[in-house]
Design a protein around this motif. Structure first.
Motif, mmCIF file in Angstrom:
data_model
loop_
_atom_site.group_PDB
_atom_site.id
_atom_site.type_symbol
_atom_site.label_atom_id
_atom_site.label_comp_id
_atom_site.label_asym_id
_atom_site.label_seq_id
_atom_site.Cartn_x
_atom_site.Cartn_y
_atom_site.Cartn_z
ATOM 1 N N GLY A 73 0.778 -1.229 0.000
ATOM 2 C CA GLY A 73 0.000 0.000 0.000
ATOM 3 C C GLY A 73 0.812 1.283 0.000
ATOM 4 N N LYS A 74 2.017 1.230 0.505
ATOM 5 C CA LYS A 74 2.840 2.446 0.547
ATOM 6 C C LYS A 74 3.622 2.672 -0.737
ATOM 7 N N GLN A 79 -0.592 4.830 -4.627
ATOM 8 C CA GLN A 79 -0.988 5.987 -3.825
ATOM 9 C C GLN A 79 -2.189 6.742 -4.394
ATOM 10 N N GLU A 80 -2.167 7.070 -5.651
ATOM 11 C CA GLU A 80 -3.252 7.847 -6.250
ATOM 12 C C GLU A 80 -4.517 7.008 -6.428
ATOM 13 N N PHE A 81 -4.353 5.742 -6.705
ATOM 14 C CA PHE A 81 -5.473 4.870 -7.019
ATOM 15 C C PHE A 81 -6.197 4.340 -5.784
ATOM 16 N N ALA A 82 -5.519 4.164 -4.680
ATOM 17 C CA ALA A 82 -6.067 3.499 -3.493
ATOM 18 C C ALA A 82 -7.398 4.081 -3.016
ATOM 19 N N PRO A 83 -7.555 5.410 -2.889
ATOM 20 C CA PRO A 83 -8.843 5.930 -2.420
ATOM 21 C C PRO A 83 -10.004 5.570 -3.360
ATOM 22 N N HIS A 84 -9.755 5.582 -4.650
ATOM 23 C CA HIS A 84 -10.787 5.234 -5.621
ATOM 24 C C HIS A 84 -11.121 3.745 -5.544
ATOM 25 N N MET A 89 -14.712 -0.803 -4.009
ATOM 26 C CA MET A 89 -14.973 -2.017 -3.243
ATOM 27 C C MET A 89 -16.175 -1.848 -2.323
ATOM 28 N N LYS A 90 -16.311 -0.702 -1.671
ATOM 29 C CA LYS A 90 -17.473 -0.454 -0.813
ATOM 30 C C LYS A 90 -18.761 -0.526 -1.625
ATOM 31 N N ASN A 91 -18.755 0.078 -2.805
ATOM 32 C CA ASN A 91 -19.937 0.056 -3.669
ATOM 33 C C ASN A 91 -20.231 -1.347 -4.179
ATOM 34 N N LEU A 92 -19.202 -2.091 -4.520
ATOM 35 C CA LEU A 92 -19.377 -3.468 -4.976
ATOM 36 C C LEU A 92 -20.018 -4.327 -3.892
ATOM 37 N N LYS A 93 -19.556 -4.174 -2.664
ATOM 38 C CA LYS A 93 -20.080 -4.975 -1.552
ATOM 39 C C LYS A 93 -21.526 -4.620 -1.215
#
Length: 99
Positions: A73-74, A79-84, A89-93
């Motif tokens: 993750g570091k 870095q730029e992609f992780a928040p998206h 993933m939240k929306n998928l779940k």
């Protein structure tokens, strides 16, 4: 972290024009994942309105990718992609079955 262990094997069958593969050996590697990928595949089939092959490829690819991103993750590549990705993933779940 305890992980499920998997062996992933990819065989190149033919090129885009249908010619036999020039690769003699399959690509094979072992990898860990905190999730049971077989269970994830089953749930993806139930939840996402894709044909069986597409749903399986999506679930396996997503789980392999997400585990690498979690473990690294570091690394600047994520870095730029992780928040998206977290939002995705939240929306998928949250998706209801058959969406």
């Amino acid at each position: 972290m305890k992980q499920h262990r998997y062996r992933v094997t990819v065989e190149h069958l033919s090129d885009a024009q249908g010619a036999p593969s020039k690769y003699k050996q399959p690509l094979s590697f072992e990898v860990g994942n905190h999730d049971d990928i077989f269970d994830i595949v089953q749930r993806t089939h139930e939840r996402v309105n894709l044909d069986a092959t597409s749903a399986t490829a999506f679930a396996v690819g997503l789980k392999l990718f997400s585990e690498v991103m979690l473990e690294n993750g570091k690394h600047q590549i994520f870095q730029e992609f992780a928040p998206h990705f977290r939002t995705f993933m939240k929306n998928l779940k949250k998706m209801p079955e058959g969406s």
